[in-house]
Design a protein around this motif. Structure first.
Motif, short mmCIF file in Angstrom:
data_model
loop_
_atom_site.label_atom_id
_atom_site.label_comp_id
_atom_site.label_asym_id
_atom_site.label_seq_id
_atom_site.Cartn_x
_atom_site.Cartn_y
_atom_site.Cartn_z
N UNK A 22 0.81 -1.21 0.00
CA UNK A 22 0.00 0.00 0.00
C UNK A 22 0.85 1.26 0.00
N UNK A 23 0.33 2.29 -0.67
CA UNK A 23 0.97 3.60 -0.63
C UNK A 23 -0.05 4.62 -0.17
N UNK A 24 0.32 5.38 0.84
CA UNK A 24 -0.57 6.39 1.38
C UNK A 24 -0.03 7.77 1.00
N UNK A 25 -0.90 8.64 0.50
CA UNK A 25 -0.51 10.03 0.21
C UNK A 25 -1.22 10.95 1.19
N UNK A 26 -0.48 11.75 1.90
CA UNK A 26 -1.09 12.59 2.95
C UNK A 26 -1.49 13.97 2.44
N UNK A 27 -2.55 14.51 3.07
CA UNK A 27 -3.00 15.88 2.78
C UNK A 27 -2.66 16.75 3.98
N UNK A 28 -2.09 17.93 3.73
CA UNK A 28 -1.67 18.80 4.83
C UNK A 28 -2.34 20.16 4.80
N UNK A 80 -0.37 19.98 9.82
CA UNK A 80 -1.07 18.81 10.37
C UNK A 80 -1.62 17.89 9.28
N UNK A 81 -1.76 16.62 9.63
CA UNK A 81 -2.33 15.65 8.68
C UNK A 81 -3.85 15.82 8.68
N UNK A 82 -4.40 16.21 7.52
CA UNK A 82 -5.84 16.42 7.43
C UNK A 82 -6.56 15.23 6.81
N UNK A 83 -5.80 14.29 6.30
CA UNK A 83 -6.40 13.12 5.67
C UNK A 83 -5.37 12.52 4.73
N UNK A 84 -5.84 11.62 3.86
CA UNK A 84 -4.90 11.03 2.92
C UNK A 84 -5.60 10.05 2.00
N UNK A 85 -4.86 9.57 1.01
CA UNK A 85 -5.42 8.54 0.14
C UNK A 85 -4.61 7.27 0.32
N UNK A 86 -5.24 6.17 -0.04
CA UNK A 86 -4.54 4.89 0.05
C UNK A 86 -4.80 4.07 -1.21
N UNK A 87 -3.73 3.62 -1.84
CA UNK A 87 -3.85 2.65 -2.92
C UNK A 87 -3.25 1.35 -2.40
#
Lengths: 417, 91
Positions: free
Chosen positions: A118-124, A170-177
């Motif tokens: 899995x790869x997670x991309x974070x939203x800041x 801060x981490x506001x969310x993210x995506x996961x593939x």
């Protein structure tokens, strides 16, 4: 005929102290003429040769490499594989590659240690949130698995991330593939080399190309440090040095070559079982099977072929890493290195014919070419064999810089440039 | 990492500067007359030289002025620095 790698061959060779393994590829005598020559013995170049021999029955071909195979960016990247790109053309290209990765170890009988962790991309920031949500939707419409995660879900998936809302970004969310992950970079080059060699491809190492000989509008061959090699088809897959080769043929490309750095830490016990990327603060990290943290830094903003980057780039990345993962604050870094990446104005690659007959370029992968290795090789082989692009790489032609039909992937390319 | 001698401020760390890419790309005099190919040449095509390159730099965290540099991109050694509008030194 190559011996098949298996548990039985491992046991059998153990009896002779592993001293009698068959050579994975030969050291060939250079022929006078080839049906096609691939310049660049990295993953992409070797994959191109492999698929040319396998799918297009072109066996009289050579790969020329100025150093040793896999010693350029193939051996310098952070081994991340994913396909969550925004536009349809990119989704087609990168997911084609991801699907090939899924069966690659079996196909080439070489364990490339592909791990779908899995790869997670974070939203800041809010714009990240909007962009990543949009990308998630676009991915799903293209049949690519993607989910959007809340801050709590990010924390649950990777507990060592600092999700405190009091940090600078801060981490506001993210995506996961989930289908995304990593692979063993050297194994990809070696596996394709072994497969291509078995089908009769000559892999010529320590052979630098010094000139591309043209007869009017078509190519005639290449001048190398090991002499002249005649050929009617040349596929250039030279990453950071693509412009240097283009200049030899009298062409100009829309590329800028810049240093991109990465580093690894001392090995530790398993602590992070996925890949986490963060565009806004520029930090991405995963853990190798040896236990090292593999950290990707950014590009310098100046053109350079020195394979060295600036210290402040590494410093900036580590600042971000420490804020997101305070647990790493006492770790020591073991090695740091740079590779030269060829960056396109639209952050998308070029897999294309040129105005010169018989001259093809596969370049512009910039900061993220490793993930595409099998797909890039497959599509470039198709383009060279048929003198026409496959429908999956039709959009990635050189002409798009004239027509204006760019494939802008600055948002999905992990390294901001 | 290397040092750059700003013609206005003197020797400073490279991280104080912003690279502006290839120098002496002239803005088209008659933009309306340009073909798509000529626009592509102006906007996107670059020499991307390995070796001696003429390039623009901006002292972004200093005097904020633009100037030119002659640099060997294969080892990052700077050969010459000259102001905007000045004639580039001959190799």
């Amino acid at each position: 005929m190559k011996n098949k790698y298996s548990i039985f061959s491992l046991v059998k060779n153990a009896f002779s102290y592993h001293e009698n393994w068959q050579k994975a590829w030969k050291d060939p005598t250079i022929k006078k003429e080839y049906d096609a020559v691939i310049i660049g013995g990295g993953g992409h170049g070797l994959a191109t040769a492999y698929y040319l021999a396998k799918k297009h029955n072109m066996k009289n071909i050579a790969v020329v490499e100025k150093g040793w195979i896999g010693g350029g960016n193939t051996g310098r990247n952070t081994t991340i594989i994913r396909s969550n790109y925004l536009w349809d053309a990119s989704a087609g290209l990168y997911d084609h590659a991801l699907k090939l990765w899924e069966g690659l170890s079996q196909e080439i009988n070489y364990n490339v240690m592909f791990s779908q962790r899995g790869v997670m991309n974070l939203a800041h920031n809010l714009q990240d949130v909007r962009d990543l949500k949009r990308r998630t939707h676009a991915n799903r419409l293209n049949g690519i698995d993607a989910v959007y995660l809340s801050t709590e879900e990010v924390k649950k998936f990777c507990p060592i991330i600092n999700t405190s809302q009091d940090i600078r970004y801060p981490v506001l969310g993210g995506t996961l593939q989930r289908r995304a992950g990593t692979a063993r970079h050297d194994a990809v080059a070696w596996g394709y080399a072994r497969g291509a060699d078995e089908m009769g491809v000559d892999i010529i190492q320590n052979c630098e190309v010094k000139g591309i000989k043209r007869n009017g509008d078509e190519v005639e061959g290449i001048e190398t440090t090991k002499g002249f090699i005649k050929t009617k088809k040349i596929g250039v897959v030279a990453a950071g040095h693509s412009s240097v080769l283009a200049n030899m043929a009298g062409l100009k490309l829309p590329l800028e070559s810049k240093p991109l750095q990465a580093l690894v830490s001392e090995p530790v016990k398993p602590i992070i079982d996925t890949v986490v990327m963060s565009n806004a603060v520029h930090a991405y990290v995963s853990q190798s099977d040896k236990g090292e943290l593999v950290i990707g830094a950014g590009t310098d903003d100046y053109i350079s072929y020195s394979q060295k980057g600036s210290h402040d780039i590494v410093e900036g990345t580590l600042n971000a890493i420490l804020e997101l993962y305070p647990i790493f604050s006492r770790m020591r870094m073991l090695r740091q290195w740079g590779g030269i990446v060829d960056i396109c104005p639209d952050a998308s690659p070029i897999i294309s014919k040129t105005t010169i007959k018989g001259l093809y370029f596969n370049c512009g992968w910039g900061t993220g070419g490793f993930k595409a290795t099998p797909g890039s090789g497959d599509l470039f082989a198709h383009t060279i064999a048929n003198n026409e692009p496959h429908k999956l790489n039709a959009a990635f032609n050189l002409n798009r810089f004239i027509s204006g039909d760019l494939v802008d992937e600055h948002g999905a390319a992990a390294v901001a440039h | 990492m290397f040092l750059i001698t700003c013609p206005f401020c003197g020797e400073r760390e490279q991280s104080e500067f912003k690279a502006g890419g290839e120098a002496h790309i002239e803005r088209p005099k008659q933009p309306t007359e340009l073909s798509d190919g000529e626009w592509a040449e102006y906007l996107f095509m670059r020499k991307n030289i390995k070796g001696i390159q003429f390039e623009r730099w901006n002292h972004a965290h200093g005097c904020r002025k633009w100037f030119n540099i002659v640099r060997d991109t294969s080892n990052d050694k700077i050969k010459a620095v000259y102001k905007m509008g000045e004639k580039p030194p001959v190799k």
